[in-house]
Each structure stands twice: as C-alpha cells, then as structure tokens.
Design a protein around this motif. Structure first.
Motif, short mmCIF file in Angstrom:
data_model
loop_
_atom_site.label_atom_id
_atom_site.label_comp_id
_atom_site.label_asym_id
_atom_site.label_seq_id
_atom_site.Cartn_x
_atom_site.Cartn_y
_atom_site.Cartn_z
N MET A 1 0.86 -0.75 0.06
CA MET A 1 0.12 0.36 -0.04
C MET A 1 0.56 1.14 -0.30
SD MET A 1 -2.54 0.50 2.83
CE MET A 1 -3.65 2.43 3.23
N LYS A 4 -1.37 5.71 3.35
CA LYS A 4 -1.61 5.90 4.20
C LYS A 4 -2.70 6.06 4.49
CE LYS A 4 2.87 4.76 6.15
NZ LYS A 4 4.13 5.25 7.40
N CYS A 30 -0.53 1.14 8.09
CA CYS A 30 -1.41 1.69 6.62
C CYS A 30 -1.95 3.30 7.00
CB CYS A 30 -2.58 1.02 7.21
SG CYS A 30 -3.11 0.40 8.56
N LEU A 127 -4.66 -4.73 7.52
CA LEU A 127 -4.27 -4.50 6.00
C LEU A 127 -5.19 -4.82 5.16
CD1 LEU A 127 -1.07 -5.39 6.60
CD2 LEU A 127 -1.86 -3.18 5.37
N LYS A 128 -6.14 -6.23 5.90
CA LYS A 128 -7.06 -6.56 4.58
C LYS A 128 -8.45 -5.47 4.51
CE LYS A 128 -9.63 -10.46 3.18
NZ LYS A 128 -10.25 -9.46 2.18
N LYS A 131 -6.88 -2.70 2.57
CA LYS A 131 -7.12 -2.65 1.04
C LYS A 131 -8.19 -2.59 0.41
CE LYS A 131 -4.92 -5.96 -2.05
NZ LYS A 131 -5.71 -7.51 -2.15
N ASP A 132 -9.40 -3.83 1.33
CA ASP A 132 -10.57 -3.90 0.47
C ASP A 132 -11.35 -2.45 0.87
OD1 ASP A 132 -10.26 -5.89 0.04
OD2 ASP A 132 -11.44 -7.07 2.15
N ASN A 135 -8.14 0.48 -0.74
CA ASN A 135 -6.59 0.92 -2.21
C ASN A 135 -7.05 1.14 -3.52
OD1 ASN A 135 -4.07 -0.48 -1.55
ND2 ASN A 135 -4.51 -1.98 -2.64
N GLU A 136 -8.13 1.37 -4.27
CA GLU A 136 -8.55 2.03 -5.46
C GLU A 136 -8.99 3.40 -5.14
OE1 GLU A 136 -12.68 0.23 -6.41
OE2 GLU A 136 -11.93 -2.06 -6.21
N ASN A 138 -7.54 5.31 -2.99
CA ASN A 138 -5.89 5.95 -2.81
C ASN A 138 -5.63 5.48 -4.29
OD1 ASN A 138 -5.87 6.18 -0.19
ND2 ASN A 138 -5.47 4.38 0.17
N ASN A 139 -5.91 4.39 -5.55
CA ASN A 139 -4.52 5.24 -6.18
C ASN A 139 -5.95 5.15 -7.30
OD1 ASN A 139 -2.96 3.11 -5.05
ND2 ASN A 139 -3.61 0.89 -5.54
#
Length: 140
Positions: A1, A4, A30, A127-128, A131-132, A135-136, A138-139
C-alpha cells in the motif's frame, strides 16, 4: 500500500486491548496517525471538534460495544447526529468480544456500521480491511 490513511481511531475502555490494537496498527503501517479513546464520550468530543488545530478526519473508527458510561450503541446514536458530511468516506467497524448473534444483527441495522469484527484485531486483518475499502480510492 503506497498511500497511508490519515487516521484510525480505536474506541475501547480496555487498556490492554487499546495497547494491542495501537501496536498492530503501527505494525500494519497503513496509517499516519492512530488515536485511542478509552471513552466513547471523549471520542465524540474529538469528532465534533473539527475546528481544532489538532483535528484529523478519521478514515476508520473501530468501536467497542460494551463500555461504561456510554456504550457503542449509544455512541452510534450520538454520532449519527453529527453533520452527515463528516461521515463520508468513513468506515465504522464494530469491534467486540461479544458472541451474541443479537449484537451482530443490531450492528447490521445501522447504516453507518460498515463491518462487525471480533477482538482482537490483528495487523493482517487491519491491512485487509484497508486494502478492501481504501486501496482503489487511494490509487485513483
């Protein structure tokens, strides 16, 4: 990741649990900040005081159900009264030792509750969750 989160808040009256969760959040690496509140009232005070120079908007709130003075359900009632724009992009997770299926069903009835997990929350689980759910965003 790569990016943060700004802030993760843990609301729980148990010192050992708070210590463990703060440690696991730091291990997960994170978030830039972790805030621990041993009182739901103190957490509400922080969340309402958005004009404070120390205020950081949380990305995730992990909330215990069974606490003295104000329990998790009472916190949710008061939190819903806060301006709805403050709820946007926030993940609110009930984090409990309760094995009572009625608590899970009650949590499911709250629109602002995103998830229901048993304690303790391990760094891999955190973290999961990040991410779930982030993540989308943040990216992009």
């Amino acid at each position: 990741m790569t990016t943060k989160l700004d802030l993760i808040i843990f609301i729980d009256d148990d010192f050992a649990t708070n210590y463990l969760h703060e440690r696991n959040a730091k291990l997960a690496d994170c978030t830039k900040h972790v805030k621990i509140f041993s009182s739901a009232l103190d957490a509400l005070g922080y969340l309402k005081n958005t004009d404070s120079e120390d205020y950081i908007k949380p990305n995730i709130i992990f909330l215990d159900i069974n606490m003295p003075i104000m329990n998790g359900w009472e916190f949710l009632e008061e939190y819903e009264k806060i301006n709805i724009s403050k709820h946007s992009d926030l993940l609110l997770v009930m984090l409990t030792t309760s094995l009572n299926p009625k608590d899970k069903a009650k949590a499911d009835d709250w629109n602002i509750v995103s998830d229901y997990r048993n304690k303790p929350l391990l760094s891999e689980q955190l973290l999961k969750i990040v991410k779930d759910n982030f993540n989308e965003k943040n990216n992009s």
